[in-house]
Design an enzyme around this catalytic site. Structure first.
Site, mmCIF file in Angstrom:
data_model
loop_
_atom_site.group_PDB
_atom_site.id
_atom_site.type_symbol
_atom_site.label_atom_id
_atom_site.label_comp_id
_atom_site.label_asym_id
_atom_site.label_seq_id
_atom_site.Cartn_x
_atom_site.Cartn_y
_atom_site.Cartn_z
ATOM 1 N N HIS A 44 -10.596 -5.547 10.119
ATOM 2 C CA HIS A 44 -11.843 -4.246 8.392
ATOM 3 C C HIS A 44 -13.049 -4.344 8.742
ATOM 4 C CE1 HIS A 44 -8.918 -7.347 6.211
ATOM 5 N NE2 HIS A 44 -9.603 -7.389 5.428
ATOM 6 N N GLU A 71 0.724 -1.133 0.269
ATOM 7 C CA GLU A 71 -0.239 0.018 0.153
ATOM 8 C C GLU A 71 0.929 1.394 0.093
ATOM 9 O OE1 GLU A 71 -0.442 -2.424 2.149
ATOM 10 O OE2 GLU A 71 -2.623 -3.181 1.226
#
Lengths: 330, 326
Positions: free
Chosen positions: B129, B60
């Site tokens: 998450h 990322e």
């Protein structure tokens, strides 16, 4: 490279050395604030690589030890010093400082203060070059300690995967601030670490301009010919501490003496004297001339320049009057 | 005006902007061959090719930094971060480079990147998450933050964000990609700054953004039915910079405010809107503003615990009843 050309390079390297030493004094005089990271001892790296490339045409990006790379990329030394003096005439208008020298007109894409931050930025610039279809390359100079950041691995992987025109130059000065490389890094030879990404690499003596120039010429040719990234490791040494706030007490005097015996300026100077291109007197005159130039032009310009107006402190945060902020309404 | 889904609206914006400008690219994990975890880039890989619709490695910080570097040369990347939880890993490049490069270069460089990511909590995805990170992004100078509550905004905000010269973070929502809504047939650019009145009212203002706009609308209907309280709902689609004028106008009209946020209360949208109310229109208030927020805990897996951690329309109704003493 002809000896006459090397003499010009020697003068530029000497200028860079004296420029940085004068920064040290200006810091002590409190004309320069913040953090200041100096380059003496490592000059053959930037000069050897950038002589082999096309500064101003190729893109250059680096860390916070950035003054000399900017100057060699084409920045006006007076405006680099003015930046260090926090003046409006500085290359970054006094907003950046020593660690954030930017000169986009000369394709010097900046100095960045997060260790390893420029790795992906350089790959991105190379992606931009690739999309535009030009023959430029991006050259990213970083130190050995940056290679322990995740960005090193992430960027090398992407650069190889997408065949990006980027040359990573590792200036291995053996220390990450005060921690010697063998105490921070499992593999000492940095050029070996990139083999995991199928990137060709080489290690070279970073104190000898001729050797750096030769190795860099090969590297630049590789990248420019569309063969993808290349990694060049240059073994070097910084004479001063990491920054001005570094006491530099962690290095053995013996080690420092060994490296000062391999000074990049002296190596090139003696070679030119031996070749009959230069005399000791000429070199001395060159030095005097440079010291005068730095004092009379560079320091004077920085001293006499105005500071940025406080009323403009909020400028440059966001784009001014961008119509898309209003959904395209002008 | 066609009714399309939120993901289709995002896909349409990608497609139009990529057709319009060859320097617009899309990047992210699984966005190419797969077409995106939430289908937002479906079909674009076949249409624009692998050099412009780029499947990235799971790196990322690396690919976000790569997009930012490319933007220095005029490339306009739309970067999808698959889940906002993963954006923590890219914070270095977003905050230290994209948001600051214009300033620290004295205006020489800019990073016109769009970073899109589903924020919010879905169903039983567990602590790692389920982050809601809008509060983190909106605290950073140099970064624009928008958050669409419907397909029209999702389409128009992305269109404007691609063309804007600032870095823009678009906070989407995992539970909203299949939401249907009307989107103009003609090309439409939504302003990146402002707020919208989602429901007119006179008695209290409910401030929401993204999914919480819908909780506010549900609560408003119930309050009207049960208590005759007519709530105004303000959709704060821009989280940075917040629309001070829109906040002031509505509170000056209703004299009461409840801020509804999906995130934990600390240092959040509610706190910020309350501060703006204090600064802009304190003496217009008839009651102390309230906020409806999540509990300050990591999001649990168990369904009942998860439900207890998050606010809903019922909590908004309760807050308003408490404010009115009914």
């Amino acid at each position: 490279m002809k000896n006459a050309e090397k003499k010009r390079v020697l003068r530029e390297m000497l200028f860079a050395r004296r420029f940085e030493e004068r920064c040290y004094e200006a810091y002590v005089e409190r004309n320069i604030g913040g953090f200041l990271h100096l380059y003496p001892g490592e000059e053959a790296c930037a000069f050897g690589v950038l002589e082999a490339a096309q500064p101003g045409h190729d893109y250059v990006i680096t860390s916070y030890r950035d003054h000399v790379h900017a100057i060699k990329s084409g920045s006006d030394p007076r405006r680099v010093m003015a930046e260090l003096f926090a003046k409006e005439t500085g290359v970054s208008k006094g907003r950046g400082g020593s660690m954030h020298i930017f000169d986009v007109a000369n394709r010097f894409m900046g100095g960045y203060a997060l260790v390893g931050g420029p790795f992906p930025l350089a790959a991105g610039i190379a992606k931009g070059i690739q999309m535009q279809g030009g023959d430029e390359i991006c050259i990213c100079f970083l130190g050995d300690a940056a290679n322990n950041q995740g960005t090193f691995h992430e960027s090398l992987n992407m650069a190889a995967l997408w065949n990006l025109p980027v040359l990573y130059v590792c200036e291995n000065n053996l220390y990450g601030i005060g921690t010697r490389i063998d105490r921070s890094t499992a593999v000492i030879d940095q050029y070996k670490r990139v083999s995991g990404y199928n990137i060709p690499s080489a290690q070279e003596d970073g104190q000898d301009f001729d050797l750096v120039y030769k190795a860099a010429s090969k590297a630049v040719k590789h990248v420019r010919s569309g063969k993808g990234p290349y990694f060049l490791e240059l073994m070097t040494y910084r004479y001063r501490g990491h920054s001005m706030s570094d006491s530099n007490a962690y290095r053995a005097k013996k080690e420092e003496r060994m490296w000062s015996g391999r000074d990049p300026l002296i190596i090139l100077r003696d070679r030119l004297i031996e070749a009959g291109e230069l005399t000791k007197e000429e070199f001395k005159d060159m030095d005097t001339e440079i010291l005068d130039e730095i004092e009379d032009e560079v320091i004077r310009f920085a001293t006499d320049s105005p500071e940025p107006p406080v009323s403009e402190v909020e400028q440059f945060v966001l784009a001014e009057n961008d119509p898309w902020v209003r959904g395209g309404v002008k | 005006m066609a009714e399309i889904m939120y993901w289709e609206a995002i896909r349409r914006a990608h497609d139009e902007e990529m057709a319009n400008d060859p320097m617009v690219i899309a990047m992210g994990e699984d966005i190419g061959v797969v077409g995106g975890t939430y289908k937002a880039t479906t079909g674009l890989y076949d249409k624009y090719g692998e050099d412009r619709v780029i499947d990235t490695p799971i790196s990322e910080n690396g690919y976000t930094g790569l997009g930012i570097g490319a933007s220095f040369l005029g490339v306009r990347p739309i970067i999808e971060i698959m889940s906002v939880n993963f954006a923590w890993l890219a914070m270095d490049q977003i905050f230290n480079t994209a948001a600051k490069v214009r300033y620290m270069s004295g205006g020489q460089l800019e990073a016109p990147v769009v970073i899109r990511s589903p924020g919010g909590t879905a169903h039983q995805l567990g602590s790692q998450h389920s982050a809601r990170m809008e509060k983190v992004f909106m605290g950073i100078a140099g970064l624009r933050v928008v958050t669409p509550s419907n397909p029209r905004q999702a389409y128009g905000l992305l269109k404007s964000a691609v063309r804007c010269n600032d870095p823009v973070f678009i906070n989407e929502h995992e539970l909203m990609y299949n939401m249907k809504g009307a989107v103009p047939d003609a090309e439409y650019f939504h302003p990146l700054e402002g707020s919208e009145v989602a429901r007119q009212g006179r008695d209290v203002t409910l401030f929401g953004y993204n999914i919480s706009v819908h909780w506010c609308l549900q609560a408003a209907e119930q309050l009207s039915k049960d208590h005759g309280i007519e709530a105004e709902v303000i959709d704060l689609y821009t989280l940075s910079p917040l629309d001070r004028e829109g906040i002031r106008n509505s509170v000056s009209k209703t004299h009461r405010a409840v801020i509804v946020e999906e995130a934990e209360p600390a240092v959040g949208v509610g706190a910020e809107v309350m501060a703006i109310i204090n600064e802009e229109c304190f003496f217009e208030l008839d009651a102390a503003p309230l906020r409806v927020s999540a509990l300050n805990i990591p999001i649990p897996y168990n369904h009942a615990l998860e439900k207890a951690a998050l606010p809903n329309a019922g909590d908004v109704v309760e807050a308003v009843r408490k404010m009115f003493g009914v």
